[in-house]
Design a protein around this motif. Structure first.
Motif, PDB file in Angstrom:
ATOM      1  N   LEU A 276      29.902  -3.327  31.591  1.00  0.00           N
ATOM      2  CA  LEU A 276      29.656  -4.119  32.797  1.00  0.00           C
ATOM      3  C   LEU A 276      30.615  -3.716  33.891  1.00  0.00           C
ATOM      4  N   GLN A 277      30.093  -3.526  35.095  1.00  0.00           N
ATOM      5  CA  GLN A 277      30.940  -3.292  36.259  1.00  0.00           C
ATOM      6  C   GLN A 277      31.161  -4.627  36.958  1.00  0.00           C
ATOM      7  N   GLY A 278      32.415  -4.986  37.171  1.00  0.00           N
ATOM      8  CA  GLY A 278      32.706  -6.242  37.842  1.00  0.00           C
ATOM      9  C   GLY A 278      32.904  -7.389  36.875  1.00  0.00           C
ATOM     10  N   GLU A 279      32.820  -8.602  37.413  1.00  0.00           N
ATOM     11  CA  GLU A 279      33.082  -9.801  36.636  1.00  0.00           C
ATOM     12  C   GLU A 279      31.775 -10.482  36.244  1.00  0.00           C
ATOM     13  N   LEU A 280      31.847 -11.313  35.231  1.00  0.00           N
ATOM     14  CA  LEU A 280      30.678 -12.077  34.811  1.00  0.00           C
ATOM     15  C   LEU A 280      30.360 -13.151  35.847  1.00  0.00           C
ATOM     16  N   PRO A 281      29.068 -13.389  36.106  1.00  0.00           N
ATOM     17  CA  PRO A 281      28.696 -14.438  37.061  1.00  0.00           C
ATOM     18  C   PRO A 281      28.992 -15.820  36.498  1.00  0.00           C
ATOM     19  N   SER A 282      29.180 -16.778  37.383  1.00  0.00           N
ATOM     20  CA  SER A 282      29.472 -18.144  36.957  1.00  0.00           C
ATOM     21  C   SER A 282      28.203 -18.950  36.700  1.00  0.00           C
ATOM     22  N   ASP A 283      27.117 -18.633  37.402  1.00  0.00           N
ATOM     23  CA  ASP A 283      25.864 -19.358  37.212  1.00  0.00           C
ATOM     24  C   ASP A 283      25.316 -19.090  35.807  1.00  0.00           C
ATOM     25  N   PRO A 284      25.019 -20.133  35.010  1.00  0.00           N
ATOM     26  CA  PRO A 284      24.583 -19.916  33.622  1.00  0.00           C
ATOM     27  C   PRO A 284      23.306 -19.097  33.480  1.00  0.00           C
ATOM     28  N   THR A 285      22.344 -19.307  34.382  1.00  0.00           N
ATOM     29  CA  THR A 285      21.097 -18.548  34.268  1.00  0.00           C
ATOM     30  C   THR A 285      21.342 -17.075  34.545  1.00  0.00           C
ATOM     31  N   TYR A 286      22.050 -16.775  35.631  1.00  0.00           N
ATOM     32  CA  TYR A 286      22.349 -15.383  35.946  1.00  0.00           C
ATOM     33  C   TYR A 286      23.250 -14.775  34.875  1.00  0.00           C
ATOM     34  N   LEU A 287      24.165 -15.584  34.331  1.00  0.00           N
ATOM     35  CA  LEU A 287      25.008 -15.116  33.226  1.00  0.00           C
ATOM     36  C   LEU A 287      24.143 -14.697  32.044  1.00  0.00           C
ATOM     37  N   SER A 288      23.127 -15.489  31.729  1.00  0.00           N
ATOM     38  CA  SER A 288      22.268 -15.161  30.583  1.00  0.00           C
ATOM     39  C   SER A 288      21.538 -13.844  30.801  1.00  0.00           C
ATOM     40  N   TRP A 289      21.070 -13.607  32.029  1.00  0.00           N
ATOM     41  CA  TRP A 289      20.382 -12.341  32.308  1.00  0.00           C
ATOM     42  C   TRP A 289      21.356 -11.167  32.298  1.00  0.00           C
ATOM     43  N   THR A 290      22.568 -11.375  32.810  1.00  0.00           N
ATOM     44  CA  THR A 290      23.560 -10.299  32.838  1.00  0.00           C
ATOM     45  C   THR A 290      23.959  -9.890  31.430  1.00  0.00           C
ATOM     46  N   LEU A 291      24.212 -10.859  30.560  1.00  0.00           N
ATOM     47  CA  LEU A 291      24.582 -10.541  29.183  1.00  0.00           C
ATOM     48  C   LEU A 291      23.434  -9.852  28.461  1.00  0.00           C
ATOM     49  N   ALA A 292      22.209 -10.296  28.717  1.00  0.00           N
ATOM     50  CA  ALA A 292      21.050  -9.644  28.098  1.00  0.00           C
ATOM     51  C   ALA A 292      20.955  -8.183  28.523  1.00  0.00           C
ATOM     52  N   ALA A 293      21.205  -7.925  29.809  1.00  0.00           N
ATOM     53  CA  ALA A 293      21.082  -6.562  30.322  1.00  0.00           C
ATOM     54  C   ALA A 293      22.209  -5.662  29.834  1.00  0.00           C
ATOM     55  N   CYS A 294      23.411  -6.221  29.636  1.00  0.00           N
ATOM     56  CA  CYS A 294      24.586  -5.412  29.293  1.00  0.00           C
ATOM     57  C   CYS A 294      24.746  -5.167  27.802  1.00  0.00           C
ATOM     58  N   THR A 295      24.022  -5.909  26.981  1.00  0.00           N
ATOM     59  CA  THR A 295      24.189  -5.788  25.541  1.00  0.00           C
ATOM     60  C   THR A 295      23.230  -4.741  24.987  1.00  0.00           C
ATOM     61  N   PRO A 296      23.733  -3.637  24.396  1.00  0.00           N
ATOM     62  CA  PRO A 296      22.856  -2.586  23.878  1.00  0.00           C
ATOM     63  C   PRO A 296      22.171  -3.042  22.599  1.00  0.00           C
ATOM     64  N   LEU A 297      20.869  -3.263  22.698  1.00  0.00           N
ATOM     65  CA  LEU A 297      20.094  -3.790  21.586  1.00  0.00           C
ATOM     66  C   LEU A 297      18.779  -3.035  21.466  1.00  0.00           C
ATOM     67  N   PRO A 298      18.138  -3.077  20.303  1.00  0.00           N
ATOM     68  CA  PRO A 298      16.808  -2.487  20.167  1.00  0.00           C
ATOM     69  C   PRO A 298      15.798  -3.195  21.076  1.00  0.00           C
ATOM     70  N   MET A 299      14.702  -2.506  21.361  1.00  0.00           N
ATOM     71  CA  MET A 299      13.692  -3.009  22.294  1.00  0.00           C
ATOM     72  C   MET A 299      13.205  -4.406  21.919  1.00  0.00           C
ATOM     73  N   GLY A 300      12.906  -4.640  20.657  1.00  0.00           N
ATOM     74  CA  GLY A 300      12.356  -5.925  20.247  1.00  0.00           C
ATOM     75  C   GLY A 300      13.297  -7.076  20.538  1.00  0.00           C
ATOM     76  N   GLU A 301      14.595  -6.878  20.317  1.00  0.00           N
ATOM     77  CA  GLU A 301      15.562  -7.936  20.575  1.00  0.00           C
ATOM     78  C   GLU A 301      15.768  -8.143  22.071  1.00  0.00           C
TER      79      GLU A 301
END
Length: 221
Positions: free
Chosen positions: A149-174
């Motif tokens: 991740l470049q930068g800091e984690l967002p404070s908004d919970p919804t945007y945080l959830s999308w950011t963590l989903a995007a930054c976590t290397p996982l298989p396509m199905g997950e």
């Protein structure tokens, strides 16, 4: 409400609020970009993307099977190259459900239904567990494959959830499972569990996350 959107299926799961760079070179998707650029209002330069379950982004055979839940994106930056291809950046706006894909025109068009996210408070302990788990994962991954991740984690919970989903290397199905989660609370709980699984795997096979990161770059069309 059903709407029609130009569609750009990809071998990747995209998320609302997250920007993605793409190299566009195939004729049907060049036509899609030309169509969007003829729209005077930049905020209306919208297209959809769903992940390809089976098949390919390019070639005569194309995609054979698509996931139904994807993302509506807004075209934000375009660079035209000398060979007629484009380098673009798009940002995810919201989720869509693909009801039908039409492929008889210059470019694919989808009949889609918008999937608005529910307005619900996220428990603070869920947010804190997700942030703490990702911070631990980020610390370990920095020494193996670089910062996810470049930068800091967002404070908004919804945007945080999308950011963590995007930054976590996982298989396509997950990754698709995270996209389809019903709300930010479910998504944060799920991504926390997946990150903990990754951390346990790191203790067994140190190079595993680096391998996964290398496999999850955005694919060109």
């Amino acid at each position: 409400m059903t709407d029609q959107l130009p569609m750009f299926p990809l071998n990747a799961v995209l998320y609302p609020g997250v920007s993605v760079p793409l190299h566009v070179f195939e004729d049907r998707y060049r036509a899609l970009i030309h169509h969007l650029l003829r729209t005077d209002d930049p905020s209306l330069r919208l297209f959809g993307s769903v992940a390809i379950r089976e098949g390919y982004e390019v070639g005569d055979h194309g995609n054979q099977s698509l996931y139904r839940v994807g993302v509506r994106l807004q075209l934000t930056d375009v660079e035209t190259r000398a060979d007629g291809s484009f380098d673009i950046v798009a940002v995810g706006r919201d989720r869509i459900q693909l009801d039908r894909l039409l492929t008889t025109g210059e470019y694919p068009v989808g009949e889609v239904t918008l999937l608005p996210g529910p307005e619900a408070d996220v428990p603070e302990e869920v947010v804190e567990q997700a942030r703490a788990t990702f911070t631990a994962y980020r610390h370990v991954l920095r020494s193996i494959a670089g910062d996810p991740l470049q930068g800091e984690l967002p404070s908004d919970p919804t945007y945080l959830s999308w950011t963590l989903a995007a930054c976590t290397p996982l298989p396509m199905g997950e990754r698709q499972q995270l996209l389809e989660a019903s709300d930010a609370t479910e998504r944060l709980v799920l991504v926390t569990d997946l990150l903990r699984t990754e951390l346990r795997a790191i203790n067994v096979i140190t190079s595993l996350p680096a391998t996964e990161v290398a496999r999850t770059r955005w694919s060109p069309n």
